[in-house]
Write an enzyme that holds these catalytic residues in place. Structure first.
Site, PDB file in Angstrom:
ATOM      1  CG  MET A   1      -1.923  -1.184   1.146  1.00  0.00           C
ATOM      2  SD  MET A   1      -3.450  -0.918   2.066  1.00  0.00           S
ATOM      3  CE  MET A   1      -2.825  -0.608   3.705  1.00  0.00           C
TER       4      MET A   1
ATOM      5  CG  HIS B   1       6.997  -2.195   2.178  1.00  0.00           C
ATOM      6  ND1 HIS B   1       6.830  -1.135   3.024  1.00  0.00           N
ATOM      7  CD2 HIS B   1       5.819  -2.853   2.171  1.00  0.00           C
ATOM      8  CE1 HIS B   1       5.591  -1.141   3.500  1.00  0.00           C
ATOM      9  NE2 HIS B   1       4.956  -2.178   3.000  1.00  0.00           N
TER      10      HIS B   1
ATOM     11  N   GLY C   1       4.690 -10.489   4.022  1.00  0.00           N
ATOM     12  CA  GLY C   1       5.435 -10.542   5.280  1.00  0.00           C
ATOM     13  C   GLY C   1       4.629 -11.243   6.368  1.00  0.00           C
TER      14      GLY C   1
ATOM     15  CG  ASP D   1       0.217  -7.367   7.817  1.00  0.00           C
ATOM     16  OD1 ASP D   1      -0.435  -6.730   8.651  1.00  0.00           O
ATOM     17  OD2 ASP D   1       1.101  -6.843   7.111  1.00  0.00           O
TER      18      ASP D   1
HETATM   19  O1  PAF Z   1      -0.247  -5.857   3.566  1.00  0.00           O
HETATM   20  C1  PAF Z   1      -0.615  -4.911   2.838  1.00  0.00           C
HETATM   21  O2  PAF Z   1       0.091  -3.922   2.636  1.00  0.00           O
HETATM   22  C2  PAF Z   1      -1.975  -4.975   2.175  1.00  0.00           C
HETATM   23  O3  PAF Z   1      -2.927  -5.572   3.008  1.00  0.00           O
HETATM   24  C3  PAF Z   1      -1.958  -5.642   0.798  1.00  0.00           C
HETATM   25  C4  PAF Z   1      -1.544  -7.113   0.885  1.00  0.00           C
HETATM   26  C5  PAF Z   1      -0.998  -4.906  -0.121  1.00  0.00           C
HETATM   27  C6  PAF Z   1      -3.351  -5.606   0.167  1.00  0.00           C
HETATM   28  O4  PAF Z   1      -3.821  -4.285   0.035  1.00  0.00           O
END
Ligand code: PAF
Length: 301
Positions: A26, A33, A142, A145
């Site tokens: 996002m 990331h 990751g 989450d």
């Molecule tokens: O983990 C995230 O950043 C979001 O939930 C994702 C997987 C990009 C979906 O919008």
């Protein structure tokens, strides 16, 4: 690196690039990331990162409006990391029709889902769309989450999607705090307090690894300690890693998952419980430490 916003141009660009690895994000990218991009690049596929703040996964009153949007900085970081293509659609490109089909995942009302109604349906829907648009051979998520990763792996299995899901260990600041775009919301004093969540989970995991079996007592101890330091705890739960349900006799691996608020900021974290092998020789304590560290760094497939 190419930056594309439209579905047609994405499809055209991908024709010359496949098979690709997808890193869904996002935006407001942090080192975690970038580690995902580096990990898929090490696998040899060209990398596609998506940047899309997905309205479907935010509930009423959540932070969709104020979620940080930093496309230029994100693209600079992705380019430096060797990313090949960035797909950054707007809401109209992703959801062109007013009535939107949504994927209804299992366990969507448990753990984080109990506090964020509709969140996992929104996540599964956008990820399924991204999978259909990009058709990656590999996608990476990751472990921070944990429930999201669990549900997306189930989605890929159950919908027979020909995509290999890679799991990345949680990237942490030096003091243990899990990296998250939402850490930017923390005031200075809250940022100092925030690593307590991981410290308490780590200590509870160590107690369980050493033989503690009263999971409710462990959950209660972490909850009480957080509450005593001003956190509003949503949940601290010991779950079976294979089902994300309460542990049973058949449970082979455990994970402790937690969500709690510091002021206005909601933080989540988790830790897998890996029983430490008993020390067998004077050098074995070091070996145990090394094994635990490498288990943390390892990428599980
Ligand atoms: O983990 C995230 O950043 C979001 O939930 C994702 C997987 C990009 C979906 O919008």
């Amino acid at each position: 690196m190419r930056l594309l916003h439209g579905v047609a141009e994405l499809r055209a660009a991908l024709a010359g690039l496949r098979p690709v690895a997808l890193v869904p994000t996002m935006g407001n990218l942090h080192d975690g990331h970038i580690a995902l991009v580096e990990q898929v690049r090490a696998g040899g596929h060209p990398s596609v990162a998506s940047i899309f703040v997905n309205p479907l996964q935010f509930g009423a009153g959540e932070d969709f409006q104020r979620y940080p949007r930093t496309l230029d900085a994100d693209c600079a970081r992705l380019e430096a990391a060797g990313c090949d293509l960035v797909f950054a659609p707007d809401v109209g490109a992703m959801y062109p029709e007013p009535q939107t089909f949504q994927v209804q995942p299992p366990l969507a009302d448990e753990l984080c889902g109990a506090f964020r109604p509709g969140h996992f349906a929104g996540v599964a829907t956008v990820v399924l769309k991204l999978f259909n648009l990009v058709q990656p051979a590999v996608a990476i998520f990751g472990k921070k989450d944990y429930q999201q990763l669990f549900l997306l792996k189930a989605m890929v299995r159950q919908f027979n999607l020909p995509i290999r899901i890679l799991e990345a260990e949680t990237a942490r600041a030096a003091d243990g705090l899990a990296l998250s775009s939402r850490n930017a919301y923390l005031a200075a004093a809250e940022r100092d307090e925030a690593p307590r969540l991981y410290r308490l989970l780590d200590a509870a995991a160590a107690r369980i690894a050493a033989g503690a079996r009263d999971f409710a007592a462990q959950e209660g101890a972490v909850t009480a300690e957080l509450a005593a330091h001003g956190w509003q705890v949503e949940y601290v739960l010991v779950r079976d890693r294979a089902t994300l349900q309460a542990p049973t006799e058949a449970t082979r691996g455990l994970v402790i998952l937690a969500a709690a608020r510091l002021g206005r900021t909601r933080l989540i974290d988790n830790i897998e419980v890996h029983p430490a092998p008993p020390p067998t020789s004077p050098g074995s304590l070091d070996q145990t430490r090394r094994r635990r560290a490498s288990a943390r760094d390892r990428v599980l497939r």
